[in-house]
Design a protein around this motif. Structure first.
Motif, PDB file in Angstrom:
ATOM      1  N   LEU A 238       0.826  -1.208   0.000  1.00  0.00           N
ATOM      2  CA  LEU A 238       0.000   0.000   0.000  1.00  0.00           C
ATOM      3  C   LEU A 238       0.865   1.264   0.000  1.00  0.00           C
ATOM      4  CD1 LEU A 238      -2.933  -0.826   2.454  1.00  0.00           C
ATOM      5  CD2 LEU A 238      -3.016  -0.589  -0.033  1.00  0.00           C
ATOM      6  N   GLY A 239       1.953   1.239   0.765  1.00  0.00           N
ATOM      7  CA  GLY A 239       2.845   2.384   0.815  1.00  0.00           C
ATOM      8  C   GLY A 239       3.442   2.699  -0.541  1.00  0.00           C
ATOM      9  N   GLY A 240       3.841   1.662  -1.273  1.00  0.00           N
ATOM     10  CA  GLY A 240       4.416   1.868  -2.593  1.00  0.00           C
ATOM     11  C   GLY A 240       3.417   2.451  -3.570  1.00  0.00           C
ATOM     12  N   LEU A 241       2.190   1.932  -3.554  1.00  0.00           N
ATOM     13  CA  LEU A 241       1.168   2.425  -4.465  1.00  0.00           C
ATOM     14  C   LEU A 241       0.759   3.849  -4.133  1.00  0.00           C
ATOM     15  CD1 LEU A 241      -1.072  -0.766  -4.794  1.00  0.00           C
ATOM     16  CD2 LEU A 241       0.406   0.231  -6.560  1.00  0.00           C
ATOM     17  N   ASN A 242       0.649   4.167  -2.841  1.00  0.00           N
ATOM     18  CA  ASN A 242       0.214   5.502  -2.426  1.00  0.00           C
ATOM     19  C   ASN A 242       1.234   6.577  -2.766  1.00  0.00           C
ATOM     20  OD1 ASN A 242      -2.174   4.499  -1.404  1.00  0.00           O
ATOM     21  ND2 ASN A 242      -1.393   4.287   0.687  1.00  0.00           N
ATOM     22  N   LYS A 243       2.518   6.181  -2.869  1.00  0.00           N
ATOM     23  CA  LYS A 243       3.563   7.164  -3.167  1.00  0.00           C
ATOM     24  C   LYS A 243       3.705   7.420  -4.672  1.00  0.00           C
ATOM     25  CE  LYS A 243       6.278   6.102   0.955  1.00  0.00           C
ATOM     26  NZ  LYS A 243       7.500   5.458   1.482  1.00  0.00           N
ATOM     27  N   SER A 244       2.945   6.684  -5.468  1.00  0.00           N
ATOM     28  CA  SER A 244       3.049   6.838  -6.923  1.00  0.00           C
ATOM     29  C   SER A 244       1.652   6.976  -7.503  1.00  0.00           C
ATOM     30  CB  SER A 244       3.777   5.632  -7.538  1.00  0.00           C
ATOM     31  OG  SER A 244       5.070   5.499  -7.008  1.00  0.00           O
ATOM     32  N   ALA A 245       1.086   8.172  -7.382  1.00  0.00           N
ATOM     33  CA  ALA A 245      -0.293   8.400  -7.810  1.00  0.00           C
ATOM     34  C   ALA A 245      -0.459   8.307  -9.323  1.00  0.00           C
ATOM     35  CB  ALA A 245      -0.754   9.779  -7.323  1.00  0.00           C
ATOM     36  N   ASP A 246       0.656   8.408 -10.083  1.00  0.00           N
ATOM     37  CA  ASP A 246       0.547   8.381 -11.543  1.00  0.00           C
ATOM     38  C   ASP A 246       0.609   6.969 -12.110  1.00  0.00           C
ATOM     39  OD1 ASP A 246       3.185   8.050 -10.772  1.00  0.00           O
ATOM     40  OD2 ASP A 246       4.004   9.121 -12.504  1.00  0.00           O
ATOM     41  N   LEU A 247       0.643   5.956 -11.248  1.00  0.00           N
ATOM     42  CA  LEU A 247       0.704   4.580 -11.720  1.00  0.00           C
ATOM     43  C   LEU A 247      -0.669   4.077 -12.145  1.00  0.00           C
ATOM     44  CD1 LEU A 247       3.044   2.639  -9.262  1.00  0.00           C
ATOM     45  CD2 LEU A 247       3.526   3.349 -11.610  1.00  0.00           C
ATOM     46  N   LYS A 248      -0.697   3.294 -13.212  1.00  0.00           N
ATOM     47  CA  LYS A 248      -1.902   2.588 -13.626  1.00  0.00           C
ATOM     48  C   LYS A 248      -1.667   1.103 -13.380  1.00  0.00           C
ATOM     49  CE  LYS A 248      -4.810   1.442 -17.593  1.00  0.00           C
ATOM     50  NZ  LYS A 248      -4.994   1.600 -19.068  1.00  0.00           N
ATOM     51  N   ALA A 249      -2.537   0.482 -12.598  1.00  0.00           N
ATOM     52  CA  ALA A 249      -2.391  -0.933 -12.248  1.00  0.00           C
ATOM     53  C   ALA A 249      -3.470  -1.749 -12.948  1.00  0.00           C
ATOM     54  CB  ALA A 249      -2.500  -1.116 -10.738  1.00  0.00           C
ATOM     55  N   THR A 250      -3.049  -2.803 -13.659  1.00  0.00           N
ATOM     56  CA  THR A 250      -3.994  -3.681 -14.342  1.00  0.00           C
ATOM     57  C   THR A 250      -3.645  -5.137 -14.068  1.00  0.00           C
ATOM     58  OG1 THR A 250      -2.647  -3.671 -16.365  1.00  0.00           O
ATOM     59  CG2 THR A 250      -4.424  -2.049 -16.217  1.00  0.00           C
TER      60      THR A 250
END
Length: 315
Positions: A238-250
């Motif tokens: 969660l920490g990694g995803l929250n620090k990179s708001a421009d990521l698109k996850a599929t």
């Protein structure tokens, strides 16, 4: 057979050699280097020496296998200097380039000839070099034990024992794993919880002793050691995803497993693979190293010369 036909036949062997090399080494780049080294050895021979080779394809397989054995023998030493954890390279799926089956590179087709999951590749890493090479040649590519014995320089009986030991470990891993459908459902549920940011829901979908391992290779920031424990793994992801708001996850399915692919724009910057046992995730393998994601890019040749920014901070 004239010289042009011989050269054409040798080049046609490249796809098979690369597929074998990847399973032996766990790295597309190292497999390509091994194949190149093999062809260099062939062309360094004199014309008389090459003409004396009755089956060039067999010679190439033998030479490349021995190159791979040398690489595996030195792998422990090389990986001691590797920055952080080393993971096998995830195989690129059809969907990463939007290609139709007819247009997919034959090398990629050969790489996906069997269900080459990350769990299987990690298990292959745990085998001894001899076990791994014999298993790949016999169980995956169908060489007879007599042929394998000639390739690796051991007796047929010794090769049977190596294959039996390797097979036992592999089958134990496969028995633990979930079916393709179970794997998909558990990963989908896990990612849904991840997107809501609900730590408790994430922890409930993880085995209490779950482990997350990330590979940045020193090119991007990643956890230098495995993250252990459901709560720590959940917070790490969660920490990694929250620090990179421009990521698109599929979520993308290929080779018998469901993976999470992280993109920044059109560039793939991370691939997460999961081991599922029962209804929980026991292992998360996160590939962030851009050199191991080169084949996932739309322009493979251009991607080999770029480095992706870091989507996940180290823990």
């Amino acid at each position: 057979m004239d010289a042009d036909e011989t050269v054409a036949g040798l080049l046609e062997e490249r796809t098979r050699l690369l597929a074998i090399g990847y399973r032996m080494l766990g790295s597309r780049a190292e497999a390509e280097d091994a194949v190149q080294d093999t062809y260099i050895r062939w062309y360094r021979m004199t014309d008389a020496e090459r003409n004396a080779v009755r089956v060039p394809a067999a010679w190439l397989t033998t030479a490349m296998t021995r190159v791979c054995l040398n690489v595996l023998a030195s792998a422990r030493h090389r990986r001691e200097s590797y920055v952080g954890e080393w993971l096998p390279e995830p195989v690129r799926p059809h969907s990463s380039l939007g290609e139709t089956a007819a247009l997919v590179d034959p090398v990629e087709q050969a790489m996906r000839a069997d269900e080459l999951t990350m769990a299987l590749m990690v298990m292959l890493e745990a085998l001894t070099p001899g076990e791994r090479v014999v298993f790949v040649l016999h169980d995956v590519f169908g060489y007879s034990f007599d042929d394998v014995a000639g390739i690796v320089g051991r007796t047929s009986q010794a090769c049977r024992k190596l294959a039996s030991t390797a097979r036992r470990h592999i089958e134990e891993e496969r028995r633990r794993g979930a079916t393709v459908e179970q794997h998909r459902l558990v990963v989908e549920s896990f990612i849904s919880a991840c997107m809501t940011g609900d730590v408790a829901a994430l922890v409930a979908r993880l085995d209490p002793d779950a482990v997350a391992t990330s590979d940045g290779g020193g090119h991007v920031r990643a956890a230098l050691r495995p993250i252990v424990g459901a709560d720590r793994v959940a917070r790490f992801l969660l920490g990694g995803l929250n620090k990179s708001a421009d990521l698109k996850a599929t979520l993308e399915e290929d080779a018998g497993e469901t993976r999470l692919v992280l993109r920044r724009g059109d560039e793939v910057v991370g691939v997460a693979s999961f081991e599922v046992v029962g209804d929980r995730i026991t292992q998360v393998w996160l590939m962030l190293n851009p050199t191991k994601l080169a084949t996932w890019q739309k322009d493979v040749d251009e991607a080999r010369h770029t480095s992706a920014p870091d989507p996940v901070e180290g823990a």
